[in-house]
Structures are given as C-alpha cells and as structure tokens.
Motif scaffolding. Structure first.
Motif, PDB file in Angstrom:
ATOM      1  N   ILE A 306      49.405  39.482  42.454  1.00 42.91           N
ATOM      2  CA  ILE A 306      50.571  40.094  41.429  1.00 42.91           C
ATOM      3  C   ILE A 306      50.808  39.184  39.997  1.00 42.91           C
ATOM      4  N   LEU A 307      51.028  37.933  40.285  1.00 48.48           N
ATOM      5  CA  LEU A 307      50.754  36.655  39.662  1.00 48.48           C
ATOM      6  C   LEU A 307      49.563  36.470  38.014  1.00 48.48           C
ATOM      7  N   LYS A 308      48.895  36.537  39.107  1.00 46.26           N
ATOM      8  CA  LYS A 308      47.232  36.933  38.302  1.00 46.26           C
ATOM      9  C   LYS A 308      47.116  37.735  37.340  1.00 46.26           C
ATOM     10  N   GLN A 309      47.847  39.068  37.786  1.00 48.01           N
ATOM     11  CA  GLN A 309      47.397  40.111  36.606  1.00 48.01           C
ATOM     12  C   GLN A 309      48.846  40.194  35.879  1.00 48.01           C
ATOM     13  N   PHE A 310      49.602  39.462  36.245  1.00 48.77           N
ATOM     14  CA  PHE A 310      50.337  38.827  35.325  1.00 48.77           C
ATOM     15  C   PHE A 310      49.964  37.557  33.982  1.00 48.77           C
ATOM     16  N   GLN A 311      48.982  36.675  34.670  1.00 47.34           N
ATOM     17  CA  GLN A 311      48.527  35.221  33.902  1.00 47.34           C
ATOM     18  C   GLN A 311      47.829  35.797  32.786  1.00 47.34           C
ATOM     19  N   GLN A 312      47.184  36.944  34.030  1.00 52.04           N
ATOM     20  CA  GLN A 312      45.876  36.652  32.593  1.00 52.04           C
ATOM     21  C   GLN A 312      45.644  38.476  31.469  1.00 52.04           C
ATOM     22  N   ASN A 313      46.707  38.552  31.592  1.00 47.98           N
ATOM     23  CA  ASN A 313      48.004  39.434  30.659  1.00 47.98           C
ATOM     24  C   ASN A 313      47.252  40.824  31.067  1.00 47.98           C
ATOM     25  N   GLN A 314      47.284  41.155  32.118  1.00 50.82           N
ATOM     26  CA  GLN A 314      46.517  42.538  33.002  1.00 50.82           C
ATOM     27  C   GLN A 314      47.591  43.593  32.870  1.00 50.82           C
ATOM     28  N   THR A 315      49.064  43.552  31.698  1.00 50.85           N
ATOM     29  CA  THR A 315      50.366  44.760  32.453  1.00 50.85           C
ATOM     30  C   THR A 315      50.401  45.578  32.014  1.00 50.85           C
ATOM     31  N   GLU A 372      47.549  26.234  47.409  1.00 50.20           N
ATOM     32  CA  GLU A 372      47.054  26.381  46.210  1.00 50.20           C
ATOM     33  C   GLU A 372      46.463  27.241  45.022  1.00 50.20           C
ATOM     34  N   ASN A 373      46.587  28.063  45.339  1.00 51.97           N
ATOM     35  CA  ASN A 373      46.437  29.630  44.282  1.00 51.97           C
ATOM     36  C   ASN A 373      47.397  29.286  43.872  1.00 51.97           C
ATOM     37  N   LEU A 374      48.300  29.819  44.900  1.00 55.14           N
ATOM     38  CA  LEU A 374      49.778  29.505  44.046  1.00 55.14           C
ATOM     39  C   LEU A 374      50.363  28.478  42.964  1.00 55.14           C
ATOM     40  N   MET A 375      50.003  27.659  43.391  1.00 62.37           N
ATOM     41  CA  MET A 375      50.435  26.453  42.441  1.00 62.37           C
ATOM     42  C   MET A 375      49.344  26.590  41.449  1.00 62.37           C
ATOM     43  N   GLU A 376      48.279  27.147  41.316  1.00 56.89           N
ATOM     44  CA  GLU A 376      47.254  27.023  39.944  1.00 56.89           C
ATOM     45  C   GLU A 376      47.353  28.229  39.290  1.00 56.89           C
ATOM     46  N   VAL A 377      48.107  29.213  40.301  1.00 59.75           N
ATOM     47  CA  VAL A 377      48.566  29.771  38.754  1.00 59.75           C
ATOM     48  C   VAL A 377      50.374  29.958  38.083  1.00 59.75           C
ATOM     49  N   MET A 378      51.337  29.590  38.743  1.00 60.90           N
ATOM     50  CA  MET A 378      51.772  28.911  38.173  1.00 60.90           C
ATOM     51  C   MET A 378      51.566  27.978  37.031  1.00 60.90           C
ATOM     52  N   ARG A 379      51.053  27.181  37.097  1.00 58.37           N
ATOM     53  CA  ARG A 379      50.535  26.247  36.411  1.00 58.37           C
ATOM     54  C   ARG A 379      50.002  26.526  34.805  1.00 58.37           C
ATOM     55  N   ALA A 380      49.386  27.200  35.192  1.00 54.42           N
ATOM     56  CA  ALA A 380      48.866  28.647  33.981  1.00 54.42           C
ATOM     57  C   ALA A 380      49.700  29.023  33.359  1.00 54.42           C
ATOM     58  N   LEU A 381      51.159  29.617  34.150  1.00 49.34           N
ATOM     59  CA  LEU A 381      52.144  30.484  33.599  1.00 49.34           C
ATOM     60  C   LEU A 381      53.091  29.637  32.609  1.00 49.34           C
ATOM     61  N   GLY A 382      52.659  28.157  32.916  1.00 44.72           N
ATOM     62  CA  GLY A 382      54.329  27.488  32.170  1.00 44.72           C
ATOM     63  C   GLY A 382      54.984  26.656  32.740  1.00 44.72           C
ATOM     64  N   LYS A 383      54.760  27.041  33.757  1.00 46.37           N
ATOM     65  CA  LYS A 383      55.385  26.390  34.897  1.00 46.37           C
ATOM     66  C   LYS A 383      55.376  24.904  35.775  1.00 46.37           C
ATOM     67  N   THR A 384      56.705  24.592  36.106  1.00 50.66           N
ATOM     68  CA  THR A 384      56.078  22.596  35.930  1.00 50.66           C
ATOM     69  C   THR A 384      55.807  23.097  37.829  1.00 50.66           C
ATOM     70  N   VAL A 385      55.071  22.222  38.376  1.00 45.54           N
ATOM     71  CA  VAL A 385      54.689  22.264  40.033  1.00 45.54           C
ATOM     72  C   VAL A 385      54.562  21.541  40.350  1.00 45.54           C
TER      73      VAL A 385
END
Length: 390
Positions: A306-315, A372-385
């Motif tokens: 779900i987070l990847k979908q939002f990160q890629q702006n496919q929503t 690890e995937n969760l950390m990657e997508v959260m950082r791509a969303l601009g969050k500090t992890v």
C-alpha cells in the motif's frame, strides 16, 4: 522549530496523451525541502521532456547548493524561447521550506502559489526580479505550523473552459477550494487529490490540458515506534520492551510473538478482535497502552504494498477513503503515511521457521526482508527512519 514538511501531489494528462507535460521534483536535504513544479509548453512527449529537464535541473542544482539565479540561468540557456509563440518552453515554480521555518518562493509565468494560514488566504510578499533573462516573482517569508501552500499548473486555472465553465475554473475558485479543503482534509496529499478531483470533473472526462496540483503542509513532528519479532536471546525480552516503551510517540506491535512478549513483560492481557475486515490478513488485537496490534508478516507485507502505491503516486481519491475504512494493513499504512514523520523500528532477529524459504540463507528471513522494504519505502516517502536490532 521541530517542523516537518508534508508534501503531496497529483497529476493527470491531457486527453489522448500518454505522458504528462507537467513534472514535479521533490528533494529533501539536511536543512530544507525543495519542491519544483514545471509545466512544459504544449503537451505530450515534447512538453514532458521540457518540464522534466526544467524541474530536474533546478532541483539538482539547488540540492547541490547552487543559487536559484544560477539554476534559472542554466534553464534559460538550455531551454530557449519558442520562436513561433515567443513563450518560454517551460514555466516553473520553486518552493523551498527550511527547517528554520524560512520560506523561499520563485515563480516564472505560472499560476501564483496559494498560501493558507488560520483558514484565510494570505497575500504573499512578492518582488519582481530578473533571473537568467527571465522576469520572475520572488518572495521570502516565515512559515509556521499548519500553514498550507498549493502550487498548480495552468491546467487547474483553465479546467472546464468552454465547457462546464465559460472562462475556466480560475485562480480564485481554486484558491477557495484549497482554503476550504484545509479544514476537512488532514494531509497535503489529500488536499492535492481533492482539487485534482474537482478539475477532472470540470473537464468532464476529456482534460484539455495537463493538470498538476502540488501541496505542502507544515506539521509538527510525529513519532511512531514499531516492534516486530522476538529477540535472538529470550533474556533480552525485558530490554527490548523497555527500549520500545521509553520513547514518546505512538506504539505499534506487529506479530503474535511480539504481542505475547509485550503482554508478558508488561502484564497486560491481549484481546483479539473477531472482526475479519480483510480475508487475506488476520484481524487486529488490543493491548492497553498500544495504539495498534496486528499480525506480523502478512500485515507488514500488505502494508508495504500500500505504501509503495502511495509513494509511486499511483493513487486516486478513493484510495484515501479505503485507508479510512480499511483492515489491519490499511490502518497501519494510514498511521505510517499520515501520523508519522519519524519511524523507530525495534526488530528481533529470532528466526521464525514458518517464514523460511529453504533456498535462502538462515539470516534472510522473510520478515527481515519485509522490514528492509518498509524502511526503504518510508524513506522514499520523506520519513526519518531508525532501526535497532535485538
């Protein structure tokens, strides 16, 4: 100041075009967030290339410490004036918001930024300047928590022109929609999608221009602490729970073993819900003091999707409503998207035999790869992890 800049945007293409002639670049540096929206002349492939070049040149140069004047000059030298229409090949807006609360805004031939504070549309203190031979508007001022900035391409202003509305949506109507949305929509992405939805309806399914809305909202920092997986050494259970409970912020527990550790160490019972809102994911549970308790691998895996979908702006706007009424994965995704600027992970390294693929080494459990995937997508969303293993 402890502010976080929440940024969201939504674009759609001119009817019949495969590529969007608008392009957005968002760059987070150690001290600021740089947002660039460029609108290429015309539509289709040519406009897409022009806007992409413009936004990437500006964002990259500013990130590397160049002055806006230098970036504007580089754009001017790279993209000359159209000889037929005597127009620039690409217009642009630059919004940079610093950790100190300082705001720097530059606009070249684009609709003016909408600035909302305390429910009112504020006047921006623009001054005319020349950069790279271009006449631009520049402003410097201070922002504060809950301020909202909206930048959009002229597709918004001309939405519905000649159809639903004789003269298009116009800036004043778009600004008023942003102002009213600030009171009802919690995040920058929701506000951007809301205005985009209005424009799509005004175009009646046949957009006459590429249309982009980019919104920035100033928020307080919000921390989420997430614990998943028992430690390798069972003796470290109390240490992990102590660390997990020490910090401020919301607390999320993912996994049956993790929930049992919390329950045992804190002497708090687990109450499991029987409400299966999602047939693919086990239901949520409840432990006093925890904001969310879910199953582990299945829930985390779907949350990452779900987070990847939002990160890629496919929503679409509907996807936000799904977050509001969703199951465990949607609830966790909403928490991480909308109530989290800093994510602290507390992860046990104990291997769950049920998660193992015989073809993988023992240290590559499915759960750890999902983390690890969760950390990657959260950082791509601009969050500090941050993460701490046990």
């Amino acid at each position: 100041m402890g502010i976080y800049v929440d940024v969201g945007y939504k674009s759609f293409n001119k009817f019949g075009e495969e590529l969007c002639g608008d392009n957005v670049e968002i760059v987070r540096t150690d001290h600021s967030v740089i947002m660039v929206l460029a609108d290429g002349l015309g539509s289709g492939v040519k406009a897409n290339i022009l806007s992409t070049l413009t936004s990437k040149i500006i964002a990259t140069m500013l990130k590397e410490g160049a002055r806006v004047e230098d970036a504007a000059e580089t754009v001017a030298a790279t993209l000359p004036i159209c000889k037929v229409r005597h127009l620039a090949y690409s217009t642009f807006s630059i919004l940079e918001i610093f950790d100190t609360g300082d705001v720097y805004l530059v606009e070249f031939d684009s609709p003016s930024c909408v600035f909302v504070r305390d429910g009112k549309i504020m006047e921006i203190p623009f001054e005319p300047r020349t950069m790279g031979g271009k006449s631009v508007k520049e402003a410097r001022f201070q922002t504060t928590k809950d301020d909202v900035f909206a930048i959009f391409s002229d597709g918004v202003v001309f939405a519905g022109v000649g159809g639903v509305m004789n003269f298009g949506f116009q800036w004043e109507n778009a600004a008023e929609h942003i102002r009213s949305s600030v009171a009802t929509e919690r995040t920058a992405a929701r506000i951007a999608h809301s205005l985009s939805l209005v424009c799509e309806s005004l175009f009646a399914g046949h957009p006459g221009d590429d249309t982009t809305v980019m919104v920035a909202k100033i928020c307080a920092e919000k921390t989420v602490n997430l614990f998943s997986g028992p430690p390798e050494d069972k003796e470290k259970d109390p240490e992990l729970v102590h660390d997990f409970m020490m910090g401020r912020g919301k607390r999320v527990v993912c996994g049956g073993s993790s929930a049992n550790i919390i329950s045992r160490v804190l002497n708090r019972p687990i109450t499991t819900s029987l409400d299966y809102t999602d047939p693919d994911v086990p239901p949520m549970a409840h432990i006093d003091g925890m904001d969310l308790v879910t199953e582990g691998v299945l829930t985390l895996s779907k949350t990452v999707d779900i987070l990847k979908q939002f990160q890629q702006n496919q929503t679409t706007y509907t996807d936000f409503k799904t977050l509001d009424n969703g199951g465990p994965a949607e609830t966790l995704a909403k928490l991480l998207l909308e109530d989290c600027t800093n994510l602290n992970l507390f992860v046990g390294r104990a291997i769950n035999p049920a998660h193992q693929n015989p073809g993988l080494p023992m240290d590559l459990s499915i759960k750890l790869r999902i983390i690890e995937n969760l950390m990657e997508v959260m950082r791509a969303l601009g969050k500090t992890v941050s993460i701490k293993y046990y």
